[in-house]
Write an enzyme that holds these catalytic residues in place. Structure first.
Site, short mmCIF file in Angstrom:
data_model
loop_
_atom_site.label_atom_id
_atom_site.label_comp_id
_atom_site.label_asym_id
_atom_site.label_seq_id
_atom_site.Cartn_x
_atom_site.Cartn_y
_atom_site.Cartn_z
N PRO A 66 0.97 -1.52 -0.33
CA PRO A 66 -0.18 0.08 -0.30
C PRO A 66 0.84 1.27 0.00
O PRO A 66 1.31 1.81 1.33
CB PRO A 66 -0.67 -0.05 1.08
CG PRO A 66 0.29 -0.89 2.33
CD PRO A 66 1.00 -2.03 1.29
N CYS A 67 1.47 1.59 -0.77
CA CYS A 67 2.70 2.73 -0.74
C CYS A 67 1.44 3.96 -1.59
O CYS A 67 2.18 5.07 -0.80
CB CYS A 67 3.21 2.88 -2.62
SG CYS A 67 1.96 1.97 -4.15
N HIS A 68 -0.02 3.81 -1.20
CA HIS A 68 -0.55 5.12 -1.06
C HIS A 68 -0.66 5.65 0.69
O HIS A 68 -0.85 6.83 0.66
CB HIS A 68 -1.74 4.90 -1.81
CG HIS A 68 -2.81 3.75 -0.97
ND1 HIS A 68 -2.47 2.52 -1.35
CD2 HIS A 68 -3.01 3.49 -0.06
CE1 HIS A 68 -2.95 1.46 -1.44
NE2 HIS A 68 -3.93 2.44 -0.13
#
Length: 117
Positions: A66-68
């Site tokens: 989940p780089c966001h």
DNA sequence: AACCTGACTTGCA
DNA sequence: ATGCAAGCCAGGT
């Protein structure tokens, strides 16, 4: 004999500094966000915030990492580097329950991921 | 081995 | 609050 391997006091196998970043980022719970510096600190490299971002850029596991949920220390997102734009990222985080201070800044005081808590 | 670049962070004007 | 510059570390060429 030889017993002189020396130059091997490295901190455990760094089988990929990047891999470690993904491990931490994957553990970020939904509705929370973490800064690059925080992720770096959790992995034992409080000075490698840059490499964290670099690792996410490589993002070999899209959908799993989940780089966001990883933002700057100010809670702002770098526009142009996100998977779909800072705007999309903001909407996504907000949809997860993350609090926002401004259209471009996340309320770290409310949504900062507190590991171990 | 050396040099350069890079999703960062912090401090100062 | 905004803008600019310097520092740090790791990976790639």
């Amino acid at each position: 004999m030889d017993a002189h391997p020396a130059t091997k006091e490295s901190p455990r196998r760094d089988e990929g500094f990047f891999e470690r970043v993904y491990e931490v980022v994957e553990q970020i719970p939904r509705g929370c966000v973490a800064t690059y510096g925080q992720v770096a600190a959790l992995m034992g490299a409080p000075r490698c915030a840059r490499q964290v971002g670099y690792a996410l850029h490589a993002n070999p596991r899209p959908g799993i990492v989940p780089c966001h949920r990883v933002v700057f220390a100010d809670g702002h997102i770098c526009e142009g580097f996100a998977f779909g734009g800072a705007e999309a990222q903001r909407e996504l985080l907000e949809a997860e329950g993350v609090a926002f201070k401004d259209d471009t800044h996340v309320d770290m005081k409310r949504s900062r991921w507190q590991a171990g808590l």
